[in-house]
Design a protein around this motif. Structure first.
Motif, mmCIF file in Angstrom:
data_model
loop_
_atom_site.group_PDB
_atom_site.id
_atom_site.type_symbol
_atom_site.label_atom_id
_atom_site.label_comp_id
_atom_site.label_asym_id
_atom_site.label_seq_id
_atom_site.Cartn_x
_atom_site.Cartn_y
_atom_site.Cartn_z
ATOM 1 N N GLY A 179 -0.371 -2.372 -3.762
ATOM 2 C CA GLY A 179 0.076 -4.003 -3.263
ATOM 3 C C GLY A 179 -1.447 -4.463 -2.636
ATOM 4 O O GLY A 179 -0.638 -6.010 -3.466
ATOM 5 N N MET B 222 1.502 -10.511 0.895
ATOM 6 C CA MET B 222 2.272 -8.094 1.633
ATOM 7 C C MET B 222 2.980 -9.372 2.699
ATOM 8 O O MET B 222 2.257 -10.337 3.213
ATOM 9 N N LEU C 103 -1.327 -0.016 0.383
ATOM 10 C CA LEU C 103 0.180 -0.313 -0.003
ATOM 11 C C LEU C 103 0.334 0.338 -1.587
ATOM 12 O O LEU C 103 -0.405 0.396 -2.133
ATOM 13 N N LEU D 111 7.700 -0.539 6.658
ATOM 14 C CA LEU D 111 7.562 -2.382 6.507
ATOM 15 C C LEU D 111 7.592 -3.703 6.000
ATOM 16 O O LEU D 111 8.823 -3.315 5.154
ATOM 17 N N THR E 222 0.326 -6.038 6.994
ATOM 18 C CA THR E 222 -0.266 -5.145 6.745
ATOM 19 C C THR E 222 -1.207 -4.887 6.062
ATOM 20 O O THR E 222 -1.629 -4.550 4.977
ATOM 21 N N CYS F 66 4.038 -0.230 -4.162
ATOM 22 C CA CYS F 66 5.332 -1.022 -4.717
ATOM 23 C C CYS F 66 5.532 -0.725 -5.794
ATOM 24 O O CYS F 66 5.210 -0.342 -6.608
ATOM 25 N N CYS G 63 7.662 -2.723 -1.124
ATOM 26 C CA CYS G 63 6.034 -2.133 -0.418
ATOM 27 C C CYS G 63 6.549 -0.380 0.542
ATOM 28 O O CYS G 63 7.026 -0.685 0.900
ATOM 29 N N ARG G 64 5.019 0.013 0.031
ATOM 30 C CA ARG G 64 5.596 1.369 1.922
ATOM 31 C C ARG G 64 4.484 1.502 1.298
ATOM 32 O O ARG G 64 3.177 1.177 1.324
ATOM 33 N N ARG G 65 3.953 2.011 2.252
ATOM 34 C CA ARG G 65 2.250 2.654 3.155
ATOM 35 C C ARG G 65 2.553 4.412 2.023
ATOM 36 O O ARG G 65 3.115 5.155 1.130
ATOM 37 N N SER G 66 0.847 4.381 1.310
ATOM 38 C CA SER G 66 0.637 5.276 0.288
ATOM 39 C C SER G 66 0.730 6.370 1.082
ATOM 40 O O SER G 66 -0.638 7.743 1.010
#
Length: 795
Positions: A279, A248, A257, A224, A252, A259, A301-304
């Motif tokens: 997030g 964000m 998310l 992301l 997204t 973070c 941040c990133r996807r879970s």
């Protein structure tokens, strides 16, 4: 014969053309190999078949086949084949080349001709690709995968990225270009939010290899864009917590998310990390920040998902937390001495600045009072400064002062400073050793009495007096026996270190030591000076080196001296001395002397001093002068003795009558008109004196070998009157002397004899003359005078 010889090269050219013609010799031979591509190091077999009827120019039964691997001959076997062919078989047990050409050759007119060829390649099966990973780019939703190639197979290889869905067949997702180990699968071949199988396939002539299959949802490996920090503020007031808000990245909003937040102060070297931030919430709170401190904040941040990639860190945002009153209890150190004005004490108070977590903001100043602050009343202030030291006067007998620090939010509680007397028990042992070039370890032995704390003080030693007010530290652990000094320590500089034990009711007497964090050879050696020299000794002196150029503890001085014949000698001198006497030197000899100053890390030589020893010692010179003085004194005494002894005096210096001092000097001839008195004209006006009266014999003596010279006839001498001059009156004539009867008599002017000349033997060199034994009876003047030494005239 000439024509046959000329035609031979032409026939050879024609034959070669036939052999090289595609329809000619090459078509008469065929080469076959077991496999054109083999594993490296395996065996290779080959066969060459020659059809003689198709090879023009070759004689029947005389075909000789040979082999060459590139340009290297190799041996094979030859046999007769079916149909009148010649067959040669070749076996290479280990083929260790990755690529080579195998040639079949025949002998023709004494030369080898290549008639057939086969190309052979060797290598390994393809290696398995490793570490396959993929990232989904949300911009174009292309899946970019990369991997690590295995070992080189030395053979042409094809690489493809395969992908397959849960319900679809495997397809080629992409092929890397230019030898790279990455490629991108386009969006049309992907199934988002579904699991896909992805792997790398590598193929060459010896086999195929595949990487581990990667089963992923392409959205799980999406990277992301970073979020954007919108605001940071302290809430609630007078706490150490802050609240953050962020937005964000676009696209997204519908994702789950995870973070992270990181922050640090400018003086911190490491980041503090806050994890587990959701997030989609858009806000978060965190506590534990210092008051009045600026921080840098960043977020990502990133996807879970366990396989998801973190975004890049967002742009940094700075924020300074709010301040509150300091909470520091300051470390203090002091010294006191009576002031010039009676009844007052001069105090030098020093303290350490508070730590960041104690200052709670930017410190504005420090205040020293004689009593603690009470509600509604401010005590008298004796010092208000922004520095960490202060000198002030207090009344004699003051036992306590109070120190506080303040910032824009308030003032700290006062630190009580008790002015104790320095009469406690001192420490027994103190030593300092370097830890590195900018720090020192200090060790000591604890005293028997319990110690509340220690104060360690150090000062750099310089030629000019100086004082470092911040060069001290307090060790609050009374059981400690070591401390590390890190502030203000430089290599090659000497430091005096003092340690004070702090007891409950007194300050201990300090103990001192000196140390270097690092040593080296002195910057230069001292300059030698000659203080005293003799024929066998020379005393040298020098000024001690300034401490700034010693660069370490001087362990010794070494004196070197040598004469012109290189007779070298040396002596080591204690570093506490500043002079040295060189003994055993040779008289009247030139020496060159220099000194070397040494530390534990090396030595440095000085410039040379040239000196020459004397011929005699001082005592010998004094004895010589004394001897000469005694001899001179003895000579003077002898002269005095001779002067007193008349007999000795007469023997050395006989008495000679001086006519100038006789009474004859008062008689002068009277001036006659016809014969002027020449002496009066030759002298200055004054009393006339007769200088010489000489009586000669009538007949002169003859010189040996010479005839007497005839003298010119002299005029008849007239009688000369003699007068006596006495007193101021006129002259009175006493007598008249006639000179006609006396030959050889000298007339005036005649230089008067000196007082030391004898009248005897005096003449002008004109001839020999003598004195008559008896005074002439016709010279009445001589008969009437009594001249000293007249007795000698009769001898």
């Amino acid at each position: 014969m000439a024509r046959r010889s000329a035609g031979t090269p032409f026939l050879l050219q024609i034959s070669l053309l036939l052999l090289l013609h595609p329809g000619g010799t090459l078509s008469c031979a065929s080469v076959a190999v077991g496999s054109p591509i083999v594993p490296l190091g395996s065996a290779v077999t080959a066969t060459c078949t020659i059809q003689s009827e198709l090879c023009h120019g070759l004689e029947q039964g005389k075909v000789q086949i040979s082999w060459m691997l590139d340009n290297k001959p190799v041996a094979g076997t030859q046999r007769q084949g079916a149909g009148g062919t010649e067959v040669s078989n070749l076996t290479l047990p280990r083929f260790n080349r990755t690529q080579a050409r195998l040639w079949c050759c025949v002998e023709w007119n004494g030369t080898k001709q290549r008639v057939g060829m086969a190309e052979i390649r060797a290598g390994y099966p393809p290696a398995k690709p490793l570490n396959l990973s993929c990232i989904l780019n949300l911009g174009d939703y292309g899946l970019t995968c990369q991997w690590e190639q295995g070992a080189d197979s030395h053979l042409p290889t094809s690489v493809t990225l395969k992908c397959a869905g849960s319900r679809t067949q495997a397809v080629t997702g992409c092929t890397p270009q230019g030898g790279h180990s990455r490629c991108t699968v386009p969006r049309r071949l992907l199934q988002l939010y579904r699991e896909m199988e992805i792997w790398v396939s590598v193929t060459n002539a010896l086999g195929t290899a595949e990487s581990e299959h990667l089963c992923i949802d392409p959205m799980d490996v999406a990277k992301l864009d970073p979020p954007t920090l919108q605001s940071i503020q302290s809430i609630p007031f007078q706490t150490d917590c802050v609240a953050l808000a962020w937005d964000m990245a676009q696209g997204t909003e519908h994702m789950e998310l995870q973070c992270e937040l990181r922050y640090r102060a400018p003086e911190d070297t490491a980041w503090s990390l806050v994890t587990g931030i959701v997030g989609r919430a858009g806000t978060a709170q965190h506590c534990g920040f210092l008051f009045g401190t600026q921080y840098h904040f960043q977020m990502r941040c990133r996807r879970s998902s366990a396989l998801a990639y973190w975004s890049e860190w967002s742009s940094a945002r700075n924020y300074t937390t709010h301040e509150k009153a300091p909470t520091a209890k300051l470390d203090t150190w002091w010294g006191a001495q009576p002031a010039r004005a009676g009844g007052w004490l001069e105090v030098q108070l020093r303290w350490k600045a508070p730590q960041l977590y104690e200052a709670n903001g930017r410190v504005l100043g420090y205040r020293v009072t004689l009593s603690p602050r009470r509600r509604g009343r401010d005590p008298p202030t004796v010092c208000n400064t922004t520095h960490t030291q202060c000198n002030f006067l207090v009344p004699v007998g003051t036992r306590k002062v109070y120190l506080s620090v303040y910032n824009a939010a308030g003032e700290s509680a006062a630190t009580e400073v008790v002015l104790l007397e320095r009469k406690g028990q001192p420490l027994a042992v103190l030593q300092a050793v370097p830890r590195d070039k900018s720090s020192l370890w200090v060790h000591w032995e604890a005293p028997l009495a319990p110690v509340a704390a220690y104060v360690l003080e150090w000062q750099r030693v310089t030629s000019e007096p100086g004082h470092c007010s911040a060069c001290w530290q307090m060790e609050r652990d009374g059981a400690a026996t070591a401390a590390l000094i890190q502030y203000g320590i430089e290599p090659f500089q000497r430091y005096n270190i003092s340690l004070y034990p702090l007891y409950k009711d007194a300050i201990g007497i300090p103990i001192h030591t000196a140390a270097y964090s690092q040593q080296k050879a002195p910057s230069h050696a001292p300059k030698l000076h000659l203080r005293r020299i003799s024929k066998s000794e020379a005393e040298l002196c020098w000024e001690p080196l300034p401490v700034e150029v010693q660069n370490g503890f001087i362990t010794s001085y070494t004196i070197f001296w040598a004469n012109s014949i290189a007779d070298m000698a040396s002596a080591t001198v204690n570093p506490s001395l500043s002079s040295f006497v060189i003994r055993g030197l040779k008289p009247s000899t030139l020496y060159k002397v220099h000194i070397m100053a040494s530390t534990a890390a090396g030595g440095t030589n000085s410039t040379s001093l040239t000196l020459v020893t004397t011929v005699l010692d001082d005592t010998e010179i004094q004895f010589l002068f004394l001897t000469l003085a005694l001899v001179f004194l003895l000579l003077i005494l002898l002269l005095i003795c001779f002067q007193k002894n008349e007999r000795m005096k007469e023997q050395l210096w006989p008495s000679v009558p001086d006519p100038a001092n006789s009474s004859l000097g008062k008689w002068v001839p009277a001036a006659l008109p016809q014969e002027p008195l020449l002496i009066l004209a030759a002298r200055e006006p004054g009393p006339a004196a007769i200088s010489t009266v000489t009586v000669l014999e009538g007949t002169p003596r003859k010189l040996p070998g010479k005839e007497p010279t005839a003298l010119p006839a002299a005029p008849t001498a007239l009688p000369r009157p003699y007068v006596r001059q006495e007193g101021p009156g006129g002259p009175v004539q006493y007598a008249r002397v006639g000179g006609a009867g006396y030959r050889g008599q000298r007339l005036l002017p005649e230089p008067a004899p000196r007082f030391y000349e004898n009248l005897r033997g005096r003449g002008d060199g004109g001839g020999d003359w003598g004195v008559p034994e008896e005074p002439p009876a016709t010279f009445p003047l001589l008969q009437g005078l009594r001249i000293g030494g007249a007795d000698e005239l009769h001898e």
